[in-house]
Enzyme design. Structure first.
Site, PDB file in Angstrom:
ATOM      1  N   TRP A 164      -8.465   3.091  22.613  1.00  0.00           N
ATOM      2  CA  TRP A 164      -9.049   4.393  22.314  1.00  0.00           C
ATOM      3  C   TRP A 164      -8.542   4.998  21.006  1.00  0.00           C
ATOM      4  O   TRP A 164      -9.059   6.023  20.573  1.00  0.00           O
ATOM      5  CB  TRP A 164      -8.760   5.376  23.452  1.00  0.00           C
ATOM      6  CG  TRP A 164      -7.336   5.352  23.963  1.00  0.00           C
ATOM      7  CD1 TRP A 164      -6.893   4.749  25.097  1.00  0.00           C
ATOM      8  CD2 TRP A 164      -6.167   5.935  23.350  1.00  0.00           C
ATOM      9  NE1 TRP A 164      -5.529   4.925  25.244  1.00  0.00           N
ATOM     10  CE2 TRP A 164      -5.069   5.652  24.182  1.00  0.00           C
ATOM     11  CE3 TRP A 164      -5.957   6.676  22.188  1.00  0.00           C
ATOM     12  CZ2 TRP A 164      -3.776   6.076  23.882  1.00  0.00           C
ATOM     13  CZ3 TRP A 164      -4.673   7.100  21.878  1.00  0.00           C
ATOM     14  CH2 TRP A 164      -3.598   6.811  22.721  1.00  0.00           C
ATOM     15  N   LYS A 188     -15.817  -4.148  26.358  1.00  0.00           N
ATOM     16  CA  LYS A 188     -15.516  -2.939  27.123  1.00  0.00           C
ATOM     17  C   LYS A 188     -14.783  -1.935  26.240  1.00  0.00           C
ATOM     18  O   LYS A 188     -13.648  -2.171  25.835  1.00  0.00           O
ATOM     19  CB  LYS A 188     -14.649  -3.236  28.353  1.00  0.00           C
ATOM     20  CG  LYS A 188     -14.552  -2.013  29.284  1.00  0.00           C
ATOM     21  CD  LYS A 188     -13.422  -2.125  30.294  1.00  0.00           C
ATOM     22  CE  LYS A 188     -12.119  -1.584  29.763  1.00  0.00           C
ATOM     23  NZ  LYS A 188     -12.155  -0.099  29.527  1.00  0.00           N
ATOM     24  N   PRO A 189     -15.424  -0.820  25.923  1.00  0.00           N
ATOM     25  CA  PRO A 189     -14.691   0.224  25.195  1.00  0.00           C
ATOM     26  C   PRO A 189     -13.730   0.942  26.122  1.00  0.00           C
ATOM     27  O   PRO A 189     -13.856   0.887  27.352  1.00  0.00           O
ATOM     28  CB  PRO A 189     -15.816   1.160  24.723  1.00  0.00           C
ATOM     29  CG  PRO A 189     -16.901   0.982  25.732  1.00  0.00           C
ATOM     30  CD  PRO A 189     -16.812  -0.445  26.207  1.00  0.00           C
ATOM     31  N   ALA A 190     -12.755   1.619  25.541  1.00  0.00           N
ATOM     32  CA  ALA A 190     -11.809   2.400  26.346  1.00  0.00           C
ATOM     33  C   ALA A 190     -12.546   3.508  27.084  1.00  0.00           C
ATOM     34  O   ALA A 190     -13.470   4.131  26.543  1.00  0.00           O
ATOM     35  CB  ALA A 190     -10.725   2.987  25.460  1.00  0.00           C
ATOM     36  N   GLY A 221     -10.148   0.044  33.113  1.00  0.00           N
ATOM     37  CA  GLY A 221      -9.438  -1.214  32.963  1.00  0.00           C
ATOM     38  C   GLY A 221      -9.255  -1.993  34.250  1.00  0.00           C
ATOM     39  O   GLY A 221      -9.548  -3.193  34.294  1.00  0.00           O
ATOM     40  N   GLU A 264      -3.290  -8.094  20.955  1.00  0.00           N
ATOM     41  CA  GLU A 264      -2.639  -7.244  19.950  1.00  0.00           C
ATOM     42  C   GLU A 264      -2.087  -6.057  20.715  1.00  0.00           C
ATOM     43  O   GLU A 264      -2.838  -5.198  21.168  1.00  0.00           O
ATOM     44  CB  GLU A 264      -3.642  -6.836  18.873  1.00  0.00           C
ATOM     45  CG  GLU A 264      -2.987  -6.329  17.602  1.00  0.00           C
ATOM     46  CD  GLU A 264      -2.820  -4.832  17.611  1.00  0.00           C
ATOM     47  OE1 GLU A 264      -1.695  -4.384  17.979  1.00  0.00           O
ATOM     48  OE2 GLU A 264      -3.756  -4.122  17.261  1.00  0.00           O
ATOM     49  N   CYS A 298      -0.455   1.408  16.968  1.00  0.00           N
ATOM     50  CA  CYS A 298       0.440   0.379  17.499  1.00  0.00           C
ATOM     51  C   CYS A 298       1.508  -0.027  16.499  1.00  0.00           C
ATOM     52  O   CYS A 298       2.609  -0.423  16.887  1.00  0.00           O
ATOM     53  CB  CYS A 298      -0.369  -0.834  17.945  1.00  0.00           C
ATOM     54  SG  CYS A 298      -1.482  -1.464  16.670  1.00  0.00           S
ATOM     55  N   GLU A 344      -2.832  12.250  30.084  1.00  0.00           N
ATOM     56  CA  GLU A 344      -1.816  11.247  30.413  1.00  0.00           C
ATOM     57  C   GLU A 344      -0.902  10.986  29.215  1.00  0.00           C
ATOM     58  O   GLU A 344       0.325  10.954  29.355  1.00  0.00           O
ATOM     59  CB  GLU A 344      -2.494   9.952  30.856  1.00  0.00           C
ATOM     60  CG  GLU A 344      -1.504   8.851  31.239  1.00  0.00           C
ATOM     61  CD  GLU A 344      -2.187   7.568  31.679  1.00  0.00           C
ATOM     62  OE1 GLU A 344      -1.476   6.567  31.902  1.00  0.00           O
ATOM     63  OE2 GLU A 344      -3.426   7.552  31.802  1.00  0.00           O
ATOM     64  N   GLN A 345      -1.496  10.798  28.041  1.00  0.00           N
ATOM     65  CA  GLN A 345      -0.692  10.580  26.832  1.00  0.00           C
ATOM     66  C   GLN A 345       0.117  11.839  26.485  1.00  0.00           C
ATOM     67  O   GLN A 345       1.281  11.757  26.106  1.00  0.00           O
ATOM     68  CB  GLN A 345      -1.594  10.195  25.665  1.00  0.00           C
ATOM     69  CG  GLN A 345      -2.172   8.797  25.767  1.00  0.00           C
ATOM     70  CD  GLN A 345      -1.094   7.728  25.782  1.00  0.00           C
ATOM     71  OE1 GLN A 345      -1.002   6.929  26.726  1.00  0.00           O
ATOM     72  NE2 GLN A 345      -0.266   7.714  24.775  1.00  0.00           N
ATOM     73  N   GLU A 395       7.834   2.656  23.316  1.00  0.00           N
ATOM     74  CA  GLU A 395       6.689   3.030  22.482  1.00  0.00           C
ATOM     75  C   GLU A 395       6.182   4.392  22.938  1.00  0.00           C
ATOM     76  O   GLU A 395       5.672   4.546  24.040  1.00  0.00           O
ATOM     77  CB  GLU A 395       5.578   1.985  22.585  1.00  0.00           C
ATOM     78  CG  GLU A 395       4.438   2.269  21.617  1.00  0.00           C
ATOM     79  CD  GLU A 395       3.344   1.212  21.651  1.00  0.00           C
ATOM     80  OE1 GLU A 395       2.819   0.886  20.583  1.00  0.00           O
ATOM     81  OE2 GLU A 395       3.024   0.725  22.757  1.00  0.00           O
TER      82      GLU A 395
END
Length: 496
Positions: A164, A188-190, A221, A264, A298, A344-345, A395
């Site tokens: 995303w 599949k997109p996020a 997912g 990745e 990332c 969530e993030q 991370e």
């Protein structure tokens, strides 16, 4: 900035269904899921929720499109490239709309979506369009009266699961090399950011791709993503996302049909700043390396190692720069910094910030929520960070800069490599010996000297260790989407 077009502040959402065989479908289950505007916490639209049954339909369509004798398989490779060029042209035509929809669904500033993301999408598709008729095998002078050649054939049906943080850019990174090599795709997109990918489905039809070549299944997912990874008729899966989910996908591939996998994954990338560098340039570059895309990258430079003699000055300037970073809605053209992608993030980042405070890191600025609506986090700088702190190990994927002091190049290398990740690294120095020593010693798939993440699409990108396997971008990405076949023909006589 003066040449930047005005965004579409309320883009109309035309496509929320599942895209299979160049047609729009409701989910087999009848379920939908909401996609949320992270700047307002309000629902944008309900999207059809694909799961295993929908993935099965998409894979069947992709398999039919890949069948020998199909329009896609019998099409000249150069025509594959022309279709990709047409798709790039259509994205360029609708660039303002797509960038605006990215702001709405993802939250990033319009200038980043328009110039960075959409510009990159167009360039990547055109780059791989050029490769479509240049993927060649070899003739090999084997022993004996034989004529031997190799073919680089498409792998087949490729499942692609994208994140995303750069929704449409990651779509281009995935479909570009896959299409250039002649594969068919189930993407599949996020679930957080499905809208731009679905809009591209309409452009795929307009460009003239045969039915079934590209299929787009929005969903979650654990359902849609897992169905792709486990599917017995998917020949390869490519995933960009967390290391945790990457493990699950690799296990699913191994327990199903041993499909090829490229991953990745996450990172905890070091950026090493020596005292002989231009301090102001290093401060600004380190700022962008961490805070760009709200820290949701990332390969973000999340561990900023600074040589002892300039450490205090670097910290001072970094705090001042972070305090000046403009935070707000992405449609405001003066804004540098939007919201995090979802709650969530947002909660995860604030939790890790709290851990930094509790574990003894010094808070230079930020450290909390920005405003009272939307998933905005203040640009945050910690200093006197130690390697054993969570903010130095995990991370964060958010706007949290950790500035760490070092004394020698040997120490910097050892501490930079003291991580399970190995996606990227940076070094700032005017000493070529130091630059090359760092470049040759850090365990990372990309090393940037006196710059950070320059986005060179012609060069490979991917990780060491738990940052994944395989490579995106450049010629190297083509290797992920071809099978090499050896053909040997017996001759009546061998002549040189």
């Amino acid at each position: 900035m003066s040449d930047l077009p005005d965004p579409v502040s309320n883009p109309q959402i035309n496509h929320t269904q599942i895209f299979i065989n160049n047609e729009w479908h409701n989910s087999v289950s009848g379920k939908t899921f909401p996609t949320i505007n992270p700047a307002t916490e309000e629902k944008i639209a309900d999207v059809q929720e694909g799961d295993k049954a929908d993935v099965d339909k998409a894979v069947a369509a992709a398999r039919a499109a890949f069948k020998l004798g199909s329009p896609w398989r019998t099409m000249d490779a150069s025509q594959h490239g022309r279709l990709m060029h047409k798709l790039a042209d259509l994205i360029e035509r609708d660039r303002v709309y797509l960038a605006s929809m990215e702001v709405l669904d993802n939250g990033k500033p319009f200038i980043d979506a328009y110039e960075g993301d959409m510009g990159g999408v167009i360039d990547v598709l055109r780059y791989y369009a050029g490769w479509s008729d240049k993927i060649c095998g070899k003739t090999i002078p084997v022993d004996g009266p034989m004529f031997t050649y190799t073919r680089h054939e498409p792998v087949g049906v490729c499942g692609q699961i994208i994140p995303w943080n750069y929704p449409l850019a990651m779509l281009a990174w995935k479909i570009g090399p896959a299409l250039a090599c002649g594969n068919t795709i189930v993407l599949k997109p996020a679930e957080q950011t499905p809208l731009t990918a679905l809009y591209v489905g309409a452009l795929i039809v307009e460009a003239g791709f045969p039915p079934g070549v590209i299929n787009i299944v929005p969903g979650y997912g654990p359902t849609a993503g897992a169905a792709i990874a486990e599917h017995m008729d998917v020949d390869k899966v490519a995933f960009t996302g967390s290391t945790e989910v990457g493990r699950i996908i690799q296990q699913a591939a191994g327990s199903s049909n041993l499909k090829r996998v490229s991953l990745e994954l996450g990172g905890k990338s070091p950026l090493i700043v020596f005292a002989d560098t231009d301090l102001d340039v290093a401060v600004e570059t380190a700022h962008g390396a961490l805070f760009g895309n709200m820290g949701q990258c990332c390969c973000a430079g999340t561990r900023t190692f600074v040589e002892e003699s300039i450490y205090d000055e670097f910290v001072k300037k970094s705090i001042a720069r972070a305090k000046s970073r403009t935070v707000g809605h992405g449609f405001d053209l003066d804004v540098e910094h939007g919201p995090q992608v979802d709650k969530e993030q947002f909660d995860k980042i604030l939790g890790l910030i709290q851990s930094g405070k509790e574990e003894g890191a010094q808070l230079g600025c930020g450290g909390g929520r920005h405003g009272d609506k939307g998933y905005f986090v203040q640009p945050t700088v910690f200093y006197d960070v130690q390697d054993n702190m969570r903010i130095a190990k995990e991370e964060i994927f958010g706007p949290v800069q950790s500035i760490i002091k070092f004394k020698s190049i040997e120490e910097a290398i050892d501490r930079a490599n003291n991580t399970t990740y190995g996606l990227a690294a940076g070094v700032f120095t005017k000493d070529i010996d130091k630059a090359l020593t760092i470049a040759n010693s850090v365990q990372a798939g990309s090393v940037w000297v006196n710059c950070y993440h320059p986005c060179t699409l012609q060069a490979p990108f991917g990780g060491f260790k738990m940052s994944g396997n395989g490579r995106e971008l450049g010629e190297y990405a083509l290797q992920e989407y071809t099978e090499i076949k050896n053909v040997t023909i017996k001759l009546p006589q061998k002549n040189s």
